[in-house]
Design a protein around this motif. Structure first.
Motif, PDB file in Angstrom:
ATOM      1  N   GLU A 117     -11.998  70.053  32.328  1.00 57.02           N
ATOM      2  CA  GLU A 117     -12.935  70.591  31.340  1.00 57.02           C
ATOM      3  C   GLU A 117     -13.477  71.896  31.907  1.00 57.02           C
ATOM      4  OE1 GLU A 117     -17.114  69.338  29.295  1.00 57.02           O
ATOM      5  OE2 GLU A 117     -15.696  67.743  29.802  1.00 57.02           O
ATOM      6  N   GLY A 118     -13.382  72.937  31.151  1.00 53.09           N
ATOM      7  CA  GLY A 118     -13.782  74.245  31.642  1.00 53.09           C
ATOM      8  C   GLY A 118     -12.601  75.137  31.952  1.00 53.09           C
ATOM      9  N   GLY A 119     -11.385  74.566  31.905  1.00 58.97           N
ATOM     10  CA  GLY A 119     -10.186  75.381  32.050  1.00 58.97           C
ATOM     11  C   GLY A 119      -9.579  75.392  33.437  1.00 58.97           C
ATOM     12  N   TRP A 120      -8.553  76.215  33.558  1.00 62.10           N
ATOM     13  CA  TRP A 120      -7.764  76.261  34.780  1.00 62.10           C
ATOM     14  C   TRP A 120      -8.537  76.780  35.982  1.00 62.10           C
ATOM     15  CZ3 TRP A 120      -3.898  73.225  35.143  1.00 62.10           C
ATOM     16  CH2 TRP A 120      -3.113  72.932  34.024  1.00 62.10           C
ATOM     17  N   ALA A 121      -9.462  77.698  35.782  1.00 62.06           N
ATOM     18  CA  ALA A 121     -10.237  78.207  36.915  1.00 62.06           C
ATOM     19  C   ALA A 121     -11.033  77.071  37.547  1.00 62.06           C
ATOM     20  CB  ALA A 121     -11.168  79.333  36.478  1.00 62.06           C
ATOM     21  N   VAL A 122     -11.602  76.216  36.706  1.00 65.19           N
ATOM     22  CA  VAL A 122     -12.340  75.054  37.203  1.00 65.19           C
ATOM     23  C   VAL A 122     -11.370  74.090  37.876  1.00 65.19           C
ATOM     24  CG1 VAL A 122     -13.723  73.056  36.514  1.00 65.19           C
ATOM     25  CG2 VAL A 122     -14.172  75.304  35.492  1.00 65.19           C
ATOM     26  N   ALA A 123     -10.202  73.910  37.268  1.00 63.58           N
ATOM     27  CA  ALA A 123      -9.201  73.003  37.844  1.00 63.58           C
ATOM     28  C   ALA A 123      -8.814  73.420  39.252  1.00 63.58           C
ATOM     29  CB  ALA A 123      -7.963  72.955  36.953  1.00 63.58           C
ATOM     30  N   ILE A 124      -8.623  74.696  39.453  1.00 63.63           N
ATOM     31  CA  ILE A 124      -8.262  75.190  40.777  1.00 63.63           C
ATOM     32  C   ILE A 124      -9.432  75.037  41.743  1.00 63.63           C
ATOM     33  CG2 ILE A 124      -7.702  77.273  42.101  1.00 63.63           C
ATOM     34  CD1 ILE A 124      -5.951  78.119  39.718  1.00 63.63           C
TER      35      ILE A 124
END
Length: 143
Positions: free
Chosen positions: A122-129
């Motif tokens: 949740e919050g997108g790929w930047a958060v995922a990384i």
């Protein structure tokens, strides 16, 4: 003029593979080629610095992506550094040239050093990384 940002060449480059193309436990000699790679005639790759925006522009809604790490020195002879045409995702300013593999679309166990699965958060790929469950992911994703 150097192809590399500060004169240094990368240690690794990366191929992002959609979750819709699951990878087998043992990589074959040649993996299936993506539609964009097939139409381009080469394998699109990213440096560690380019991975976040590649995720954002090309894998935005995907729940997960396979990230393949390739030792740069092993494929350097077949790499051409090229400016993205930006026809698909628009300008990608500040990211520099992208590594493209020109070896007959061959990418498999002979080229891939290791694989990680990155889960979209949740919050997108930047958060995922930033909060990758595999804490070592950020140490694995290196220039």
């Amino acid at each position: 003029m150097s192809t590399f940002d500060s004169g240094d060449k990368p240690t690794y480059i990366y191929k992002l593979v959609s979750y819709t193309t699951p990878l087998p436990d043992v990589l074959p000699d040649v993996l299936p080629v993506s539609t964009i790679d097939q139409s381009s005639g080469f394998v699109h790759l990213s440096t560690a610095r380019q991975v976040p925006n590649t995720l954002r522009f090309f894998f935005g809604p995907d729940p997960r992506v396979f990230v393949l790490r390739i030792v740069y020195d092993a494929v350097e002879a077949d790499i051409k550094w090229q400016d993205p045409k930006a026809e698909v995702c628009g300008p990608r300013g500040g990211e520099g040239m992208f590594p493209h593999l020109f070896n007959g679309l061959r990418l498999g166990r002979g080229e891939v050093e290791s694989v990680r699965v990155l889960e979209n958060k949740e919050g997108g790929w930047a958060v995922a990384i930033a909060i990758a469950e595999d804490v070592a992911f950020n140490e694995w994703l290196v220039y």
